[in-house]
Design an enzyme around this catalytic site. Structure first.
Site, PDB file in Angstrom:
ATOM      1  N   GLY A  12       0.374  -1.315  -0.322  1.00  0.00           N
ATOM      2  CA  GLY A  12      -0.194  -0.393  -0.024  1.00  0.00           C
ATOM      3  C   GLY A  12       0.721   1.376   0.273  1.00  0.00           C
ATOM      4  O   GLY A  12       1.968   1.487   0.160  1.00  0.00           O
ATOM      5  N   ASP A  13      -0.180   2.406  -0.240  1.00  0.00           N
ATOM      6  CA  ASP A  13       0.517   3.676  -0.055  1.00  0.00           C
ATOM      7  C   ASP A  13       1.551   3.964  -1.472  1.00  0.00           C
ATOM      8  O   ASP A  13       2.663   4.456  -1.476  1.00  0.00           O
ATOM      9  CB  ASP A  13       1.591   3.953   1.034  1.00  0.00           C
ATOM     10  CG  ASP A  13       0.898   4.235   2.480  1.00  0.00           C
ATOM     11  OD1 ASP A  13      -0.287   4.030   1.990  1.00  0.00           O
ATOM     12  OD2 ASP A  13       1.479   2.964   3.346  1.00  0.00           O
ATOM     13  N   LYS A  16      -1.470   4.666  -5.392  1.00  0.00           N
ATOM     14  CA  LYS A  16      -1.786   4.780  -6.326  1.00  0.00           C
ATOM     15  C   LYS A  16      -2.732   6.497  -6.699  1.00  0.00           C
ATOM     16  O   LYS A  16      -3.083   6.027  -7.761  1.00  0.00           O
ATOM     17  CB  LYS A  16      -3.325   3.656  -5.248  1.00  0.00           C
ATOM     18  CG  LYS A  16      -2.273   2.393  -5.684  1.00  0.00           C
ATOM     19  CD  LYS A  16      -3.484   1.693  -5.200  1.00  0.00           C
ATOM     20  CE  LYS A  16      -3.751   1.693  -3.580  1.00  0.00           C
ATOM     21  NZ  LYS A  16      -2.391   1.887  -2.821  1.00  0.00           N
ATOM     22  N   GLY A  17      -2.796   6.802  -5.625  1.00  0.00           N
ATOM     23  CA  GLY A  17      -4.381   8.124  -5.507  1.00  0.00           C
ATOM     24  C   GLY A  17      -3.938   8.993  -6.960  1.00  0.00           C
ATOM     25  O   GLY A  17      -4.568   9.343  -7.772  1.00  0.00           O
ATOM     26  N   GLY A  40      -7.139   5.413   1.200  1.00  0.00           N
ATOM     27  CA  GLY A  40      -7.465   7.357   1.287  1.00  0.00           C
ATOM     28  C   GLY A  40      -6.925   7.983   0.021  1.00  0.00           C
ATOM     29  O   GLY A  40      -5.627   7.333  -0.783  1.00  0.00           O
ATOM     30  N   HIS A  41      -7.467   8.743  -0.437  1.00  0.00           N
ATOM     31  CA  HIS A  41      -7.024   9.321  -1.739  1.00  0.00           C
ATOM     32  C   HIS A  41      -7.369  10.864  -1.894  1.00  0.00           C
ATOM     33  O   HIS A  41      -7.911  11.124  -1.354  1.00  0.00           O
ATOM     34  CB  HIS A  41      -7.569   8.859  -3.065  1.00  0.00           C
ATOM     35  CG  HIS A  41      -7.968   7.407  -3.867  1.00  0.00           C
ATOM     36  ND1 HIS A  41      -6.525   6.833  -3.073  1.00  0.00           N
ATOM     37  CD2 HIS A  41      -8.514   6.842  -4.335  1.00  0.00           C
ATOM     38  CE1 HIS A  41      -6.387   6.167  -4.087  1.00  0.00           C
ATOM     39  NE2 HIS A  41      -7.087   6.003  -4.645  1.00  0.00           N
ATOM     40  N   ARG A 145     -22.121 -15.547   7.753  1.00  0.00           N
ATOM     41  CA  ARG A 145     -22.918 -15.520   6.552  1.00  0.00           C
ATOM     42  C   ARG A 145     -24.300 -14.633   8.152  1.00  0.00           C
ATOM     43  O   ARG A 145     -25.793 -14.729   8.214  1.00  0.00           O
ATOM     44  CB  ARG A 145     -23.789 -16.696   7.034  1.00  0.00           C
ATOM     45  CG  ARG A 145     -22.571 -17.017   5.570  1.00  0.00           C
ATOM     46  CD  ARG A 145     -22.774 -18.590   5.120  1.00  0.00           C
ATOM     47  NE  ARG A 145     -22.313 -19.088   6.593  1.00  0.00           N
ATOM     48  CZ  ARG A 145     -22.286 -20.510   5.990  1.00  0.00           C
ATOM     49  NH1 ARG A 145     -23.037 -21.542   5.311  1.00  0.00           N
ATOM     50  NH2 ARG A 145     -21.818 -21.723   7.390  1.00  0.00           N
ATOM     51  N   GLN A 226      -5.135  -0.781  -0.441  1.00  0.00           N
ATOM     52  CA  GLN A 226      -3.705  -1.380  -0.609  1.00  0.00           C
ATOM     53  C   GLN A 226      -3.417  -2.238  -1.226  1.00  0.00           C
ATOM     54  O   GLN A 226      -3.301  -1.013  -2.631  1.00  0.00           O
ATOM     55  CB  GLN A 226      -4.214  -2.049   1.039  1.00  0.00           C
ATOM     56  CG  GLN A 226      -4.924  -1.829   2.319  1.00  0.00           C
ATOM     57  CD  GLN A 226      -6.844  -2.108   1.855  1.00  0.00           C
ATOM     58  OE1 GLN A 226      -6.900  -2.433   1.930  1.00  0.00           O
ATOM     59  NE2 GLN A 226      -6.898  -0.725   2.588  1.00  0.00           N
ATOM     60  N   THR A 302      -2.754   9.926   7.852  1.00  0.00           N
ATOM     61  CA  THR A 302      -4.330  10.044   9.009  1.00  0.00           C
ATOM     62  C   THR A 302      -3.250   9.845   9.899  1.00  0.00           C
ATOM     63  O   THR A 302      -3.823  10.696  10.505  1.00  0.00           O
ATOM     64  CB  THR A 302      -5.455   9.503   8.326  1.00  0.00           C
ATOM     65  OG1 THR A 302      -5.448   7.399   7.784  1.00  0.00           O
ATOM     66  CG2 THR A 302      -6.426   9.051   7.993  1.00  0.00           C
ATOM     67  N   LYS A 333       7.698   7.101  -7.707  1.00  0.00           N
ATOM     68  CA  LYS A 333       8.587   8.540  -7.043  1.00  0.00           C
ATOM     69  C   LYS A 333      10.121   7.387  -6.665  1.00  0.00           C
ATOM     70  O   LYS A 333      10.736   8.095  -6.070  1.00  0.00           O
ATOM     71  CB  LYS A 333       8.136   7.538  -4.922  1.00  0.00           C
ATOM     72  CG  LYS A 333       6.576   8.588  -4.693  1.00  0.00           C
ATOM     73  CD  LYS A 333       6.895   8.247  -3.362  1.00  0.00           C
ATOM     74  CE  LYS A 333       5.520   9.459  -2.478  1.00  0.00           C
ATOM     75  NZ  LYS A 333       6.000   8.813  -0.753  1.00  0.00           N
ATOM     76  N   GLY A 416       7.296  12.470  -9.748  1.00  0.00           N
ATOM     77  CA  GLY A 416       7.028  14.122  -8.343  1.00  0.00           C
ATOM     78  C   GLY A 416       5.912  13.693  -8.182  1.00  0.00           C
ATOM     79  O   GLY A 416       4.985  13.125  -8.627  1.00  0.00           O
TER      80      GLY A 416
HETATM   81  P1  GDP Z   1      -1.714   5.565  -2.413  1.00  0.00           P
HETATM   82  O1  GDP Z   1      -1.960   5.357  -1.398  1.00  0.00           O
HETATM   83  O2  GDP Z   1      -1.081   4.559  -2.937  1.00  0.00           O
HETATM   84  O3  GDP Z   1      -3.149   6.339  -2.782  1.00  0.00           O
HETATM   85  O4  GDP Z   1      -0.356   6.797  -2.494  1.00  0.00           O
HETATM   86  P2  GDP Z   1      -1.085   8.322  -2.309  1.00  0.00           P
HETATM   87  O5  GDP Z   1      -1.704   8.703  -3.200  1.00  0.00           O
HETATM   88  O6  GDP Z   1      -1.655   8.806  -1.167  1.00  0.00           O
HETATM   89  O7  GDP Z   1       0.482   8.721  -2.195  1.00  0.00           O
HETATM   90  C1  GDP Z   1       1.452   8.836  -1.196  1.00  0.00           C
HETATM   91  C2  GDP Z   1       1.986  10.533  -1.557  1.00  0.00           C
HETATM   92  O8  GDP Z   1       2.502  10.385  -2.551  1.00  0.00           O
HETATM   93  C3  GDP Z   1       1.212  11.083  -2.208  1.00  0.00           C
HETATM   94  O9  GDP Z   1       0.950  12.787  -1.013  1.00  0.00           O
HETATM   95  C4  GDP Z   1       1.454  11.716  -3.298  1.00  0.00           C
HETATM   96  O10 GDP Z   1       1.360  13.205  -3.475  1.00  0.00           O
HETATM   97  C5  GDP Z   1       3.788  11.119  -3.269  1.00  0.00           C
HETATM   98  N1  GDP Z   1       3.413  10.893  -4.791  1.00  0.00           N
HETATM   99  C6  GDP Z   1       2.423   9.898  -5.787  1.00  0.00           C
HETATM  100  N2  GDP Z   1       3.287   9.975  -6.307  1.00  0.00           N
HETATM  101  C7  GDP Z   1       4.533  10.825  -6.209  1.00  0.00           C
HETATM  102  C8  GDP Z   1       5.734  10.853  -7.029  1.00  0.00           C
HETATM  103  O11 GDP Z   1       6.643  10.498  -7.901  1.00  0.00           O
HETATM  104  N3  GDP Z   1       6.733  11.416  -6.006  1.00  0.00           N
HETATM  105  C9  GDP Z   1       6.396  12.075  -4.691  1.00  0.00           C
HETATM  106  N4  GDP Z   1       8.206  12.640  -4.282  1.00  0.00           N
HETATM  107  N5  GDP Z   1       5.367  11.596  -4.075  1.00  0.00           N
HETATM  108  C10 GDP Z   1       4.849  11.061  -4.284  1.00  0.00           C
END
Ligand code: GDP
Length: 433
Positions: A12-13, A16-17, A40-41, A145, A226, A302, A333, A416
């Site tokens: 997770g994390d 995906k969002g 959470g997104h 059930r 997740q 959270t 990332k 980013g």
């Molecule tokens: P999820 O739990 O998988 O949905 O993850 P989130 O979408 O909430 O992403 C977690 C954090 O990583 C958020 O604050 C995003 O803005 C940040 N984020 C997503 N992709 C990147 C990336 O490529 N680089 C950086 N530095 N941050 C990113």
């Protein structure tokens, strides 16, 4: 047919969002198939930040269907609040929202039970940390059930009967864990029915809608929650969530056949993080871990809890690819590794141990050094890259290494947090697959 499943390939994390948000721009409908408001997104609309936990990320695009399928567990109070907030920002104004009749309901006593167990856990009695949202207890009621389904919310007598069946099992545990008074089932049935009445026009057979859309060649995006290693069957059991987070969960969670699945993309960070307890073979040494955490902002969204951080685990990623049938990988990332001197990657486990055949906790990683890209000019080039060609050579070599080890092509790269810092190498919705 043009369907795309997107799931997290780690714990997770993975970002995906953002990825789903970008891909949803081309979707006619976005469907969540498992889990509840433990996901959470964050949506950034102009300057406002909105967080959704149940409604899929398609909600930022007016007219795009936002479907909550039968495999989910839904807290009607949380859904009501979320929908009200989205509507107050001009979203979900039409008939975008659909909720499956057969999805299960997270009742207030499920939430309470989760909290009571968590307190008992702190005293050493339960092994798994949870988000205290009642997700696990609601799935237990479903499999036992005796659960309440969305369809029961609109028939107060049926609701009360379902609740009584559920409480016959839940009540003794509540009491044993210290709850003071018994749940007043009749009063709670009234309250839940009142709070859910608004939902009735949106409740339907979501599987049928999805099937129709698939047959009509619409772009359907299935949004996972997740990650693969938290899957109840194939994750690092018992440190897992209560549902199937992997692509197979789309068929059972929506009620469609496997032939309806086209592309399956897995999202992975360029490194690995983990929250809560459970095995984590590639956790980095304390100094490197602290660097990754700071550079990646790896704190729970959270809870603010620091996440455990480490190197990308290629054997685990290959395992995630197998249990999901990935046709593409989205790597997020990679800009974070630009701030880490001497990054590493796990290429194998010692003694030839393979994930899926041995518990992850007993494996020791074989780490390889990566040619880093922590020079300032390279970091700037990564952040600005909008194509694979514009990435510095060490980053391209890393992506090649991932593709080769996992035997799945990289189809999307995120450089980013900004939505613009994303580029694709392949179209997500391919007619005819
Ligand atoms: P999820 O739990 O998988 O949905 O993850 P989130 O979408 O909430 O992403 C977690 C954090 O990583 C958020 O604050 C995003 O803005 C940040 N984020 C997503 N992709 C990147 C990336 O490529 N680089 C950086 N530095 N941050 C990113």
């Amino acid at each position: 047919m043009s369907t795309l499943v997107v799931t997290g390939a780690q714990w997770g994390d993975e970002g995906k969002g953002k990825v789903v948000d970008v891909l949803a721009a081309e979707a006619d409908m976005v469907v969540r198939f498992a889990g509840g408001n433990n996901a959470g997104h964050t949506l950034v609309l102009d300057d406002t930040k909105l967080v959704t936990h149940l409604v899929p990320s398609g909600c930022r695009y007016p007219g795009t269907g936002c479907l909550l399928a039968a495999g989910m567990v839904i807290d009607p109070f949380v859904l009501r609040e979320e929908v009200e907030t989205l509507r107050s920002h001009g979203l979900l104004q039409g008939d975008e929202l659909k909720v499956a009749y057969d999805a299960h309901v997270v009742m207030p006593y499920h939430r309470e039970l989760d909290g009571l167990r968590e307190e008992a856990r702190a005293r050493g009695r339960f092994p798994v940390g949870t988000t205290r949202r009642g997700i696990g207890p609601a799935y237990e009621s479903k499999v036992g059930r005796r659960g309440v389904r969305i369809r029961d919310l609109f028939d107060r007598d049926a609701l009360l009967a379902r609740m009584e069946a559920d409480l016959a099992v839940v009540e003794p545990e509540r009491r044993a864990l210290g709850a003071s008074a018994a749940v007043d089932a009749a009063a709670l049935a009234d309250e839940v029915a009142r709070a859910s009445a608004w939902l009735e026009p949106y409740a339907c057979d979501v599987g049928e809608l999805v099937d129709d859309a698939v047959k009509a060649g619409r772009n359907v995006l299935f949004e996972g929650a997740q990650g693969a290693l938290l899957d109840v069957d194939f994750g690092t059991y018992p440190f897992v969530t209560s549902s199937n987070t992997t692509a197979g969960g789309v068929c059972t969670g929506v009620g469609i056949g496997p032939g309806a699945i086209g592309e399956v993309w897995g999202i992975t960070k360029a490194y690995t993080t983990r929250v809560g307890r459970g095995p984590f073979p590639t956790r980095a040494e304390p100094d490197a871990e602290a660097r990754i955490r700071e550079a990646g902002g790896e704190y729970g969204a959270t809870t603010g809890r620091p996440r455990d951080c480490g190197w990308l685990d290629l054997p685990a990623l290959r395992y995630a690819a197998r249990i999901n049938g990935y046709t593409g990988l989205c790597v997020t990332k990679i800009d974070v590794l630009a701030r880490i001197p001497a990054p590493k990657v796990c290429v194998a486990y010692e003694d030839g141990a393979r994930p899926g055949t041995v518990p992850f906790s007993q494996v020791r990683p074989v780490l390889a050094d990566l040619e880093g890209w922590d020079a300032p000019d390279l970091a700037d080039r990564v952040a600005a890259a909008r194509s694979i060609e514009s990435l510095p050579a060490p980053v391209r070599a890393y992506l090649d290494r991932i593709e080769e080890a996992v035997a799945v092509p990289v189809v999307l790269v995120s450089t980013g947090a900004d939505r613009a810092q994303t580029f694709r190498l392949r179209d997500p919705f391919v007619e005819g697959r």
